[in-house]
Write a protein that holds these residues in place. Structure first.
Motif, short mmCIF file in Angstrom:
data_model
loop_
_atom_site.label_atom_id
_atom_site.label_comp_id
_atom_site.label_asym_id
_atom_site.label_seq_id
_atom_site.Cartn_x
_atom_site.Cartn_y
_atom_site.Cartn_z
N GLY A 231 0.61 -0.98 0.26
CA GLY A 231 0.08 0.15 0.03
C GLY A 231 1.10 1.36 0.15
O GLY A 231 2.05 0.96 0.58
N GLY A 232 0.05 2.35 -0.42
CA GLY A 232 0.87 3.82 -0.34
C GLY A 232 1.24 4.19 0.68
O GLY A 232 0.60 3.44 2.24
N LEU A 233 1.53 5.73 1.24
CA LEU A 233 1.66 6.31 2.48
C LEU A 233 0.69 5.80 3.52
O LEU A 233 -0.85 6.56 2.43
CB LEU A 233 1.67 7.73 1.84
CG LEU A 233 2.25 8.63 2.63
CD1 LEU A 233 3.46 7.92 4.04
CD2 LEU A 233 2.28 10.21 3.11
N LEU A 234 0.61 5.50 4.58
CA LEU A 234 -0.56 5.34 5.27
C LEU A 234 -2.08 4.64 4.51
O LEU A 234 -2.91 5.18 5.22
CB LEU A 234 -1.68 6.96 5.83
CG LEU A 234 -0.67 7.79 6.05
CD1 LEU A 234 -1.38 9.02 6.45
CD2 LEU A 234 0.14 6.95 7.54
N GLY A 235 -1.52 3.36 3.49
CA GLY A 235 -2.27 2.85 3.06
C GLY A 235 -3.33 3.75 2.14
O GLY A 235 -4.26 2.55 1.77
N ILE A 236 -2.95 4.95 2.19
CA ILE A 236 -4.23 5.75 0.88
C ILE A 236 -3.17 5.58 0.05
O ILE A 236 -4.28 5.31 -1.59
CB ILE A 236 -4.47 6.90 1.38
CG1 ILE A 236 -4.84 6.69 3.00
CG2 ILE A 236 -4.90 7.91 0.67
CD1 ILE A 236 -5.18 8.20 3.84
N LEU A 237 -2.30 6.23 -0.65
CA LEU A 237 -1.79 5.96 -1.89
C LEU A 237 -0.47 5.14 -2.26
O LEU A 237 -0.56 3.87 -2.26
CB LEU A 237 -0.44 7.31 -1.70
CG LEU A 237 -1.22 8.95 -0.79
CD1 LEU A 237 0.09 9.74 -1.07
CD2 LEU A 237 -2.35 9.76 -2.34
N ARG B 66 -1.42 1.36 -4.99
CA ARG B 66 -1.50 0.61 -5.62
C ARG B 66 -2.19 -0.43 -3.82
O ARG B 66 -0.75 -0.59 -2.96
CB ARG B 66 -1.13 -0.11 -6.26
CG ARG B 66 -1.48 -1.72 -7.06
CD ARG B 66 -1.19 -2.41 -7.95
NE ARG B 66 -2.29 -3.94 -8.06
CZ ARG B 66 -1.49 -5.40 -7.32
NH1 ARG B 66 -0.74 -4.66 -6.94
NH2 ARG B 66 -1.91 -5.94 -8.13
N LYS B 67 -2.86 -0.92 -3.26
CA LYS B 67 -3.39 -1.68 -2.47
C LYS B 67 -2.96 -2.85 -2.70
O LYS B 67 -3.72 -3.58 -4.52
CB LYS B 67 -4.41 -1.58 -2.13
CG LYS B 67 -4.18 -0.02 -1.29
CD LYS B 67 -6.12 0.11 -0.46
CE LYS B 67 -6.16 1.64 0.20
NZ LYS B 67 -7.82 1.27 0.93
N ALA B 68 -2.43 -4.41 -2.10
CA ALA B 68 -2.75 -5.78 -2.58
C ALA B 68 -2.79 -6.07 -1.42
O ALA B 68 -1.74 -5.55 -0.38
CB ALA B 68 -1.66 -6.34 -3.57
N VAL B 69 -2.96 -7.69 -1.69
CA VAL B 69 -2.92 -8.42 -0.26
C VAL B 69 -2.52 -10.03 -0.84
O VAL B 69 -3.16 -10.31 -1.91
CB VAL B 69 -3.84 -8.86 0.97
CG1 VAL B 69 -3.96 -9.53 2.14
CG2 VAL B 69 -4.03 -7.52 1.50
N ARG B 70 -1.05 -10.11 -0.27
CA ARG B 70 -0.54 -11.63 -1.09
C ARG B 70 -0.36 -12.83 0.59
O ARG B 70 -0.11 -12.63 1.33
CB ARG B 70 0.51 -11.56 -1.39
CG ARG B 70 0.85 -12.82 -1.60
CD ARG B 70 2.63 -13.12 -2.43
NE ARG B 70 2.39 -13.87 -4.41
CZ ARG B 70 2.16 -14.14 -4.65
NH1 ARG B 70 0.91 -13.08 -5.20
NH2 ARG B 70 2.23 -15.43 -5.02
N VAL B 71 -1.70 -13.91 -0.08
CA VAL B 71 -1.82 -14.94 0.73
C VAL B 71 -1.56 -16.19 0.32
O VAL B 71 -1.35 -16.46 -0.81
CB VAL B 71 -3.56 -14.91 1.36
CG1 VAL B 71 -4.09 -14.00 1.19
CG2 VAL B 71 -4.41 -15.45 -0.15
N ARG B 72 -1.10 -17.14 1.08
CA ARG B 72 -0.73 -18.46 0.78
C ARG B 72 -2.69 -19.20 1.72
O ARG B 72 -2.58 -18.98 2.21
CB ARG B 72 0.39 -19.19 1.70
CG ARG B 72 0.70 -20.54 1.49
CD ARG B 72 1.84 -20.95 1.55
NE ARG B 72 3.05 -20.60 1.62
CZ ARG B 72 4.03 -19.62 2.29
NH1 ARG B 72 3.82 -19.17 3.37
NH2 ARG B 72 5.22 -19.50 1.36
#
Length: 217
Positions: A38-44, A46-52
């Motif tokens: 995620g960007g600065l403070l989660g705002i700027l 691309r957000k992404a979550v990677r899981v197994r």
């Protein structure tokens, strides 16, 4: 397929993609978050979550996936219609155009599919899960048929001293043993090798009274 890795803009999206790859429902998965972007403070940015993710060893979800693939490999047009858990016993009803093929030779193929599925599910389980497959009430009809045959064999054993029933599968032999267990004057045991194993029913000798000599001289 044991584990997969997937990525999404949210955790829910990542799990949905993992579930599609595993051929299961998202709520049947166990997972570990590998990375959050995620960007600065989660705002700027691309957000992404990677899981197994992997299938939890709870029975029904993993069972449906494995048995569905097994039926496909066997070229059988059948599907899992219903699944129920009773403790460590998993009961499943199969249906489809080819379901009748599963019942040939006293349900031999149905028994084999259940055995292979049970072995596969228990490879990584601490407590074994038992699998029982059924088609259109076959199990109940088969049990009633076995009871009737066992009763006839028991009558023959009482007349002549012994009678054999089979060849029978391990599950069918167990049904016969349990059914005749409480009948006085009879004993049962399995005899033979491999697919030729059957149940031998024998008449027990009467108990000798104190002071009697048995067998009589």
């Amino acid at each position: 397929m044991g584990q997969v890795e997937a990525e999404g803009r949210t955790l829910e999206e990542a799990l949905l993609r993992a579930a599609r790859e595993l051929g299961a429902a998202p709520n049947s998965l166990g997972y570990e978050v590998l990375e959050r972007k995620g960007g600065l403070l989660g705002i700027l940015g691309r957000k992404a979550v990677r899981v197994r993710a992997w299938l939890r060893q709870e029975g029904p979800g993993e069972f449906r996936v494995f048995l569905g693939k097994l039926l496909g490999l066997a070229g059988l047009d059948c599907e899992v219609a219903r699944v129920a858990m009773q403790g460590e016993l998993l009961l499943a009803e199969l249906q489809g155009p080819d379901s009748g093929l599963l019942l040939r030779r006293d349900g031999e193929l149905l028994e084999a599919l259940g055995y292979m599925t049970e072995r596969a599910l228990n490879r990584k389980r601490e407590q074994n899960l038992r699998v029982l497959l059924d088609v259109g009430g076959f199990r109940a009809r088969r049990e009633q048929e076995l009871r009737e045959k066992a009763l006839q064999a028991a009558k023959e054993a009482m007349r002549s001293g012994s009678a054999a029933l089979g060849p029978l599968s391990a599950r069918d032999r167990r049904t016969v043993h349990l059914f005749l267990k409480e009948r006085p004057g009879l004993s049962t045991r399995s005899v033979g090798q491999g697919p030729l194993r059957r149940v031998l029913i024998t008449r027990e000798a009467p108990a000798a009274h104190p002071g009697d000599e048995y067998p009589p001289q």
